[in-house]
Design an enzyme around this catalytic site. Structure first.
Site, mmCIF file in Angstrom:
data_model
loop_
_atom_site.group_PDB
_atom_site.id
_atom_site.type_symbol
_atom_site.label_atom_id
_atom_site.label_comp_id
_atom_site.label_asym_id
_atom_site.label_seq_id
_atom_site.Cartn_x
_atom_site.Cartn_y
_atom_site.Cartn_z
ATOM 1 N N THR A 32 -30.580 23.755 -9.566
ATOM 2 C CA THR A 32 -30.636 22.715 -8.531
ATOM 3 C C THR A 32 -29.710 21.532 -8.786
ATOM 4 O O THR A 32 -29.448 21.179 -9.945
ATOM 5 C CB THR A 32 -32.084 22.183 -8.422
ATOM 6 N N GLU A 47 -30.645 18.664 -8.530
ATOM 7 C CA GLU A 47 -31.451 17.642 -9.215
ATOM 8 C C GLU A 47 -31.076 17.540 -10.692
ATOM 9 O O GLU A 47 -31.396 16.560 -11.349
ATOM 10 C CB GLU A 47 -32.944 17.969 -9.088
ATOM 11 N N TYR A 104 -39.122 17.586 -12.989
ATOM 12 C CA TYR A 104 -38.638 18.796 -12.307
ATOM 13 C C TYR A 104 -37.185 19.081 -12.695
ATOM 14 O O TYR A 104 -36.843 20.208 -13.091
ATOM 15 C CB TYR A 104 -38.763 18.613 -10.785
ATOM 16 N N LYS A 149 -35.799 22.314 -14.814
ATOM 17 C CA LYS A 149 -34.785 23.206 -14.236
ATOM 18 C C LYS A 149 -33.536 23.269 -15.132
ATOM 19 O O LYS A 149 -32.883 24.310 -15.225
ATOM 20 C CB LYS A 149 -34.373 22.706 -12.841
HETATM 21 P P1 NDP Z 1 -40.855 26.495 -2.215
HETATM 22 O O1 NDP Z 1 -41.605 25.379 -2.814
HETATM 23 O O2 NDP Z 1 -40.882 26.665 -0.729
HETATM 24 O O3 NDP Z 1 -41.365 27.874 -2.861
HETATM 25 C C1 NDP Z 1 -41.697 27.969 -4.215
HETATM 26 C C2 NDP Z 1 -42.362 29.307 -4.460
HETATM 27 O O4 NDP Z 1 -42.745 29.397 -5.832
HETATM 28 C C3 NDP Z 1 -43.627 29.550 -3.629
HETATM 29 O O5 NDP Z 1 -43.642 30.884 -3.180
HETATM 30 C C4 NDP Z 1 -44.739 29.331 -4.654
HETATM 31 O O6 NDP Z 1 -45.925 30.025 -4.374
HETATM 32 C C5 NDP Z 1 -44.068 29.937 -5.886
HETATM 33 N N1 NDP Z 1 -44.733 29.580 -7.141
HETATM 34 C C6 NDP Z 1 -45.093 28.349 -7.568
HETATM 35 N N2 NDP Z 1 -45.686 28.429 -8.773
HETATM 36 C C7 NDP Z 1 -45.722 29.737 -9.101
HETATM 37 C C8 NDP Z 1 -46.234 30.466 -10.218
HETATM 38 N N3 NDP Z 1 -46.830 29.850 -11.243
HETATM 39 N N4 NDP Z 1 -46.098 31.800 -10.244
HETATM 40 C C9 NDP Z 1 -45.491 32.455 -9.215
HETATM 41 N N5 NDP Z 1 -45.005 31.826 -8.119
HETATM 42 C C10 NDP Z 1 -45.122 30.476 -8.071
HETATM 43 O O7 NDP Z 1 -39.343 26.403 -2.735
HETATM 44 P P2 NDP Z 1 -37.974 26.796 -1.989
HETATM 45 O O8 NDP Z 1 -38.138 28.100 -1.350
HETATM 46 O O9 NDP Z 1 -37.490 25.630 -1.228
HETATM 47 O O10 NDP Z 1 -36.996 26.930 -3.240
HETATM 48 C C11 NDP Z 1 -36.860 28.154 -3.956
HETATM 49 C C12 NDP Z 1 -36.381 27.862 -5.359
HETATM 50 O O11 NDP Z 1 -35.131 27.191 -5.318
HETATM 51 C C13 NDP Z 1 -37.300 26.955 -6.173
HETATM 52 O O12 NDP Z 1 -37.231 27.377 -7.500
HETATM 53 C C14 NDP Z 1 -36.680 25.575 -6.033
HETATM 54 O O13 NDP Z 1 -37.003 24.775 -7.137
HETATM 55 C C15 NDP Z 1 -35.205 25.941 -6.006
HETATM 56 N N6 NDP Z 1 -34.340 25.049 -5.274
HETATM 57 C C16 NDP Z 1 -34.622 24.737 -3.972
HETATM 58 C C17 NDP Z 1 -33.768 23.960 -3.247
HETATM 59 C C18 NDP Z 1 -34.060 23.589 -1.841
HETATM 60 O O14 NDP Z 1 -33.399 22.670 -1.318
HETATM 61 N N7 NDP Z 1 -34.951 24.278 -1.146
HETATM 62 C C19 NDP Z 1 -32.496 23.459 -3.837
HETATM 63 C C20 NDP Z 1 -32.293 23.892 -5.205
HETATM 64 C C21 NDP Z 1 -33.177 24.661 -5.874
HETATM 65 P P3 NDP Z 1 -47.108 29.330 -3.498
HETATM 66 O O15 NDP Z 1 -46.727 29.587 -2.062
HETATM 67 O O16 NDP Z 1 -48.302 30.065 -3.933
HETATM 68 O O17 NDP Z 1 -47.116 27.883 -3.836
HETATM 69 P P1 GDR Z 2 -35.597 16.451 -3.211
HETATM 70 O O1 GDR Z 2 -36.209 16.606 -1.739
HETATM 71 O O2 GDR Z 2 -36.369 15.524 -4.052
HETATM 72 O O3 GDR Z 2 -34.136 16.155 -3.030
HETATM 73 O O4 GDR Z 2 -35.816 17.909 -3.804
HETATM 74 P P2 GDR Z 2 -37.194 15.695 -0.900
HETATM 75 O O5 GDR Z 2 -37.030 16.140 0.499
HETATM 76 O O6 GDR Z 2 -38.564 15.678 -1.462
HETATM 77 O O7 GDR Z 2 -36.571 14.217 -1.091
HETATM 78 C C1 GDR Z 2 -35.270 13.902 -0.673
HETATM 79 C C2 GDR Z 2 -35.057 12.405 -0.763
HETATM 80 O O8 GDR Z 2 -35.840 11.750 0.241
HETATM 81 C C3 GDR Z 2 -36.474 10.629 -0.333
HETATM 82 N N1 GDR Z 2 -37.673 10.294 0.444
HETATM 83 C C4 GDR Z 2 -38.767 11.061 0.572
HETATM 84 N N2 GDR Z 2 -39.047 12.290 0.079
HETATM 85 C C5 GDR Z 2 -40.247 12.838 0.420
HETATM 86 N N3 GDR Z 2 -40.527 14.076 -0.014
HETATM 87 N N4 GDR Z 2 -41.172 12.163 1.186
HETATM 88 C C6 GDR Z 2 -40.925 10.920 1.687
HETATM 89 O O9 GDR Z 2 -41.752 10.359 2.366
HETATM 90 C C7 GDR Z 2 -39.662 10.343 1.371
HETATM 91 N N5 GDR Z 2 -39.062 9.169 1.693
HETATM 92 C C8 GDR Z 2 -37.867 9.153 1.140
HETATM 93 C C9 GDR Z 2 -36.785 11.062 -1.764
HETATM 94 O O10 GDR Z 2 -37.075 9.937 -2.577
HETATM 95 C C10 GDR Z 2 -35.487 11.794 -2.102
HETATM 96 O O11 GDR Z 2 -34.523 10.872 -2.519
HETATM 97 C C11 GDR Z 2 -35.553 19.069 -3.022
HETATM 98 C C12 GDR Z 2 -36.498 20.187 -3.508
HETATM 99 O O12 GDR Z 2 -36.374 21.289 -2.639
HETATM 100 C C13 GDR Z 2 -36.137 20.606 -4.915
HETATM 101 O O13 GDR Z 2 -36.911 21.743 -5.269
HETATM 102 C C14 GDR Z 2 -34.650 20.966 -4.947
HETATM 103 O O14 GDR Z 2 -34.276 21.320 -6.246
HETATM 104 C C15 GDR Z 2 -33.812 19.786 -4.481
HETATM 105 O O15 GDR Z 2 -34.197 19.463 -3.159
HETATM 106 C C16 GDR Z 2 -32.329 20.101 -4.458
#
Ligand code: NDP
Ligand code: GDR
Length: 346
Positions: free
Chosen positions: A126, A128, A150, A154
């Site tokens: 990520t 992050e 987090y 990662k």
């Molecule tokens: P989500 O939060 O939507 O999905 C995470 C998944 O992980 C869910 O299916 C969750 O299951 C599962 N999970 C959590 N804990 C466990 C566990 N102990 N054992 C098995 N499964 C588990 O994430 P995204 O789909 O958005 O992201 C996918 C991956 O990419 C993640 O690793 C995230 O950190 C990473 N990532 C995401 C980005 C983004 O912008 N979306 C950017 C960069 C990286 P359950 O439904 O049961 O909670």
């Molecule tokens: P992020 O996503 O932390 O970048 O992680 P998120 O959407 O939670 O926050 C993005 C930015 O918005 C600001 N923010 C808020 N965020 C949330 N959730 N709720 C609020 O009310 C709010 N107000 C402002 C946050 O402070 C932050 O700066 C996501 C996840 O999908 C990670 O798993 C992944 O790795 C990174 O994106 C890339």
């Protein structure tokens, strides 16, 4: 081809499942045991009952379960998408986050090494990990400085992915993905929180929305396109690390404006810091307030990715603009909220 996807119930898991099934893969998707498992995303994409999809109960923190998973499913590829993925929660649950998001990846690496070293592995890394900005835009060579439990978990998984590649010759790729969103995004993430609230405000179901840091800047792309890049990373001759991003960044504030515009509401901002709010330009109603509860103890202020390596070597490029993405998410949330209204009236 056969692929295991961990985290199939999440946003990316659903899109990747759809993408691989369309490619003719057999997909083994893992989900956690909970009192009420939710497959709504797989259902929304119409793949839940696909004959080539098998769902397996599994927890990433269990090494012996991971070994059995690989022994039984004999995959060619494993995509590790499972994680405690919410940055905000990681400050309250740092050790759970470490177990799942950090050590969980190593369980799979160890299982691959033990069961079948020819299995190709994708790690969901990520932006992050960049955290406190050292350079813009951020590329595969930018130094890391994570700012949350987090991001740190990662980063551990990222380096272990590289270490298993270098130590044991495993095919392990790390995708450093910047934020990617969609109508399937979890509701606690800021884009979906905004689009859902905007839809509810437009329908008269909610009066205002509370947010944290409006100044944070993110490089937001469309999740459906990012899962294609994951697959491409596992089709190369040699494994490597790749940034996937749009190369464009915007503030949370700007995303709020675009979301209200999508329902024909113009807003004006007034005040500063915790007193900042957005008003409906026509009616003066308060639509957005700042609530410090949503601030993070340490923030990542600016992310903007340099996806040129992915474009050059994988032929991958983000295609959907943030404005298109925002409109798509608001439109889908309007449909959902309207359908709840109809259900309530029945
Ligand atoms: P989500 O939060 O939507 O999905 C995470 C998944 O992980 C869910 O299916 C969750 O299951 C599962 N999970 C959590 N804990 C466990 C566990 N102990 N054992 C098995 N499964 C588990 O994430 P995204 O789909 O958005 O992201 C996918 C991956 O990419 C993640 O690793 C995230 O950190 C990473 N990532 C995401 C980005 C983004 O912008 N979306 C950017 C960069 C990286 P359950 O439904 O049961 O909670
Ligand atoms: P992020 O996503 O932390 O970048 O992680 P998120 O959407 O939670 O926050 C993005 C930015 O918005 C600001 N923010 C808020 N965020 C949330 N959730 N709720 C609020 O009310 C709010 N107000 C402002 C946050 O402070 C932050 O700066 C996501 C996840 O999908 C990670 O798993 C992944 O790795 C990174 O994106 C890339």
């Amino acid at each position: 081809m056969k692929a295991v996807i961990t985290g199939i119930t999440g946003q990316d898991g659903a899109y990747l499942t759809q993408f691989l099934l369309e490619k003719g893969y057999q997909v083994i998707g893992t989900y956690r045991r909970t009192s009420s498992v939710n497959f709504w995303r797989l259902e929304a994409l119409g793949v839940l009952t696909h004959p080539n999809l098998r769902l397996v109960e599994y927890d990433l923190t269990d090494l012996s379960a991971t070994i059995r998973l690989l022994q039984k499913s004999t995959p060619n590829e494993v995509y590790n998408l499972a994680a405690q993925s919410f940055v905000g929660v990681s400050f309250d649950q740092p050790l759970t986050t470490l177990d799942i998001t950090g050590a969980g990846a190593v369980n799979i690496l160890e299982a691959i090494r033990t069961v079948d070293p020819s299995i190709r592995f994708y790690q969901a890394s990520t932006s992050e990990m960049f955290g406190k900005v050292a350079a813009v835009p951020q590329s595969e060579d930018t130094p890391f400085y994570p700012r949350s439990p987090y991001g740190i978990a990662k980063l551990y998984a990222h380096w272990m992915t590289i270490n298993y590649r270098e130590s044991y010759g495993l095919y392990t790729a790390s995708g450093i993905l910047f934020n990617h969103e969609s109508p399937l995004r979890g509701e606690e993430f800021v884009t979906r929180k905004i689009t859902k609230s905007v839809a509810r405000i437009a329908l008269g179901l909610q009066s205002f929305l509370e947010l944290g840091n409006l100044d944070a800047k993110r490089d937001w792309g469309y999740a459906k396109e990012y899962v294609e890049g994951m697959w491409q990373m596992l089709q190369q001759k040699e494994p490597d690390n790749y940034v996937l991003a749009t190369g464009h960044t915007e503030t949370v504030r700007s995303f709020v404006e675009q979301a209200f515009k999508a329902v024909d509401i113009d807003i004006v901002w007034q005040g500063e810091g915790v007193n900042e709010m957005a008003l409906n330009k026509d009616t003066n109603e308060v639509l957005v307030k700042v609530n410090p509860e949503f601030y993070r103890p340490a923030e990542v202020e600016l992310l903007i990715g340099d996806p040129s390596k992915a474009q050059r070597e994988l032929g991958w490029k983000a295609r959907t603009t943030l404005s298109e993405l925002c409109k798509m998410m608001v439109a889908e949330d309007l449909v959902r909220e309207q359908s709840f209204l109809v259900e309530d009236n029945v």
